[in-house]
Design a protein around this motif. Structure first.
Motif, PDB file in Angstrom:
ATOM      1  N   ALA A  67    -136.500  -1.639  12.102  1.00 59.67           N
ATOM      2  CA  ALA A  67    -136.469  -2.889  12.885  1.00 59.67           C
ATOM      3  C   ALA A  67    -136.821  -2.727  14.366  1.00 59.67           C
ATOM      4  O   ALA A  67    -137.437  -3.613  14.957  1.00 59.67           O
ATOM      5  CB  ALA A  67    -135.106  -3.554  12.734  1.00 59.67           C
ATOM      6  N   GLY A  68    -136.444  -1.591  14.950  1.00 62.09           N
ATOM      7  CA  GLY A  68    -136.665  -1.406  16.390  1.00 62.09           C
ATOM      8  C   GLY A  68    -138.080  -0.981  16.743  1.00 62.09           C
ATOM      9  O   GLY A  68    -138.424  -0.887  17.929  1.00 62.09           O
ATOM     10  N   LYS A  69    -138.914  -0.718  15.746  1.00 61.92           N
ATOM     11  CA  LYS A  69    -140.241  -0.139  16.039  1.00 61.92           C
ATOM     12  C   LYS A  69    -141.259  -1.121  16.628  1.00 61.92           C
ATOM     13  O   LYS A  69    -141.927  -0.789  17.594  1.00 61.92           O
ATOM     14  CB  LYS A  69    -140.798   0.529  14.787  1.00 61.92           C
ATOM     15  CG  LYS A  69    -139.991   1.768  14.404  1.00 61.92           C
ATOM     16  CD  LYS A  69    -140.633   2.519  13.258  1.00 61.92           C
ATOM     17  CE  LYS A  69    -139.796   3.753  12.900  1.00 61.92           C
ATOM     18  NZ  LYS A  69    -140.269   4.371  11.656  1.00 61.92           N
ATOM     19  N   PRO A  70    -141.448  -2.308  16.049  1.00 63.65           N
ATOM     20  CA  PRO A  70    -142.487  -3.190  16.604  1.00 63.65           C
ATOM     21  C   PRO A  70    -142.066  -3.834  17.924  1.00 63.65           C
ATOM     22  O   PRO A  70    -140.891  -4.177  18.109  1.00 63.65           O
ATOM     23  CB  PRO A  70    -142.654  -4.267  15.521  1.00 63.65           C
ATOM     24  CG  PRO A  70    -141.364  -4.271  14.776  1.00 63.65           C
ATOM     25  CD  PRO A  70    -140.822  -2.881  14.847  1.00 63.65           C
ATOM     26  N   ALA A  71    -143.044  -4.003  18.826  1.00 65.95           N
ATOM     27  CA  ALA A  71    -142.792  -4.721  20.085  1.00 65.95           C
ATOM     28  C   ALA A  71    -143.288  -6.157  19.894  1.00 65.95           C
ATOM     29  O   ALA A  71    -144.489  -6.386  19.740  1.00 65.95           O
ATOM     30  CB  ALA A  71    -143.534  -4.040  21.216  1.00 65.95           C
ATOM     31  N   ILE A  72    -142.352  -7.080  19.874  1.00 65.67           N
ATOM     32  CA  ILE A  72    -142.696  -8.488  19.634  1.00 65.67           C
ATOM     33  C   ILE A  72    -142.599  -9.252  20.950  1.00 65.67           C
ATOM     34  O   ILE A  72    -141.549  -9.241  21.603  1.00 65.67           O
ATOM     35  CB  ILE A  72    -141.746  -9.076  18.570  1.00 65.67           C
ATOM     36  CG1 ILE A  72    -141.991  -8.340  17.247  1.00 65.67           C
ATOM     37  CG2 ILE A  72    -141.943 -10.581  18.404  1.00 65.67           C
ATOM     38  CD1 ILE A  72    -140.994  -8.607  16.184  1.00 65.67           C
TER      39      ILE A  72
END
Ligand SMILES: Nc1ncnc2c1ncn2[C@@H]1O[C@H](COP(=O)(O)OP(=O)(O)O)[C@@H](O)[C@H]1O
Ligand SMILES: Nc1ccn([C@H]2C[C@H](O)[C@@H](COP(=O)(O)OP(=O)(O)O)O2)c(=O)n1
Length: 232
Positions: A67-72
């Motif tokens: 969950a923490g990987k993509p930068a949205i």
């Protein structure tokens, strides 16, 4: 949590799919000079990232780990809202049927909700003149101190007709299939353990079944203006 400037007005608009949250929120924000945040787009964006990166969206542990990987990043101009994932425009891909069918499972994962909720609070805190935030748990969980909370509803028939009208010409089979998918997603979103779709106790409920979009917009603008007048 930081809060926006004292004159800023924070509006939370929640409700199930097809009740008019996005259209109403964008128009109200544009009319009143507020920012706009589509939180469903953020959950769709993280879901799209999971799919593109081969994560099994039914495996809650795998989703939580990633969950923490993509930068949205969400752009909050109501005239042209944007959403990027790792710098890539995701506004098209997040609207596919595949994402729509998987977003409820991904957004039920507590680690996903914690991360996205933090993002949402940060965006609201930075919106100097105020913001309209739309979703499922904004009034109950994300911004419980919002100045105005609105909960939009509409009959499943009206919602399905609106949604299938967006896809193609409305035909009976289309509306029936859309209605079934909507009801399934409502049940998943309302039944999850962490911050389910729910009306806050202090939200104003507006049934939009028999209202035009313009009437709903007018109604919410009036509610915001009343709140602002009451604060002076
Ligand atoms: N009161 C209304 N009457 C008729 N159509 C509407 C109304 N509100 C919204 N719509 C249409 O229904 C569709 C879904 O609206 P949208 O704002 O995306 O809903 P939500 O964000 O709640 O899923 C859009 O095509 C929109 O133009
Ligand atoms: N605040 C929010 C907003 C959306 N979600 C989840 C649940 C919804 O089914 C999906 C997609 O939301 P979205 O608002 O894009 O859905 P619709 O436009 O109503 O089809 O995201 C959520 O869990 N919490």
């Amino acid at each position: 949590m930081e809060t926006a400037a004292p004159s800023a007005v924070i509006v939370a608009i929640d409700g199930p799919s097809g009740t008019g949250k996005s259209s109403t929120s964008k128009a109200v924000a544009a009319k009143l000079g507020l920012r706009y945040l589509d939180t469903g787009a953020q959950y769709r964006a993280i879901t799209w990232w999971m799919i593109t990166n081969g994560i099994d969206t039914d495996d809650a542990d795998a989703v939580a780990l990633a969950a923490g990987k993509p930068a949205i990043v969400s752009g909050t101009d109501p005239a042209a809202p944007t959403i990027t994932v790792d710098g890539v425009d995701a506004s098209g891909p997040i609207r596919t049927r595949e994402v729509t069918s998987k977003v409820s499972a991904v957004s039920a994962v507590p680690e996903v909700r914690a991360l996205i909720t933090d993002l949402q609070r940060g965006i609201a805190a930075e919106a100097e003149g105020g913001i309209v935030v739309e979703g499922r748990d904004i009034g109950t969980t994300v911004l419980p101190d919002a100045d105005l909370k609105v909960f939009l509803t509409a009959s499943p028939e009206a919602r399905a007709a609106r949604r299938s009208g967006e896809l193609r010409g409305k035909d009976a089979a289309d509306v029936a299939a859309t209605k079934e998918a909507l009801i399934k997603r409502d049940a998943a979103d309302s039944g999850r353990k962490t911050s389910p779709l729910a009306k806050a106790g202090d939200a104003v409920e507006v049934d939009t079944t028999e209202l035009t979009l313009e009437q709903v917009i007018e109604c919410v603008v009036t509610l915001v203006e009343e709140k602002r007048a009451g604060r002076k």
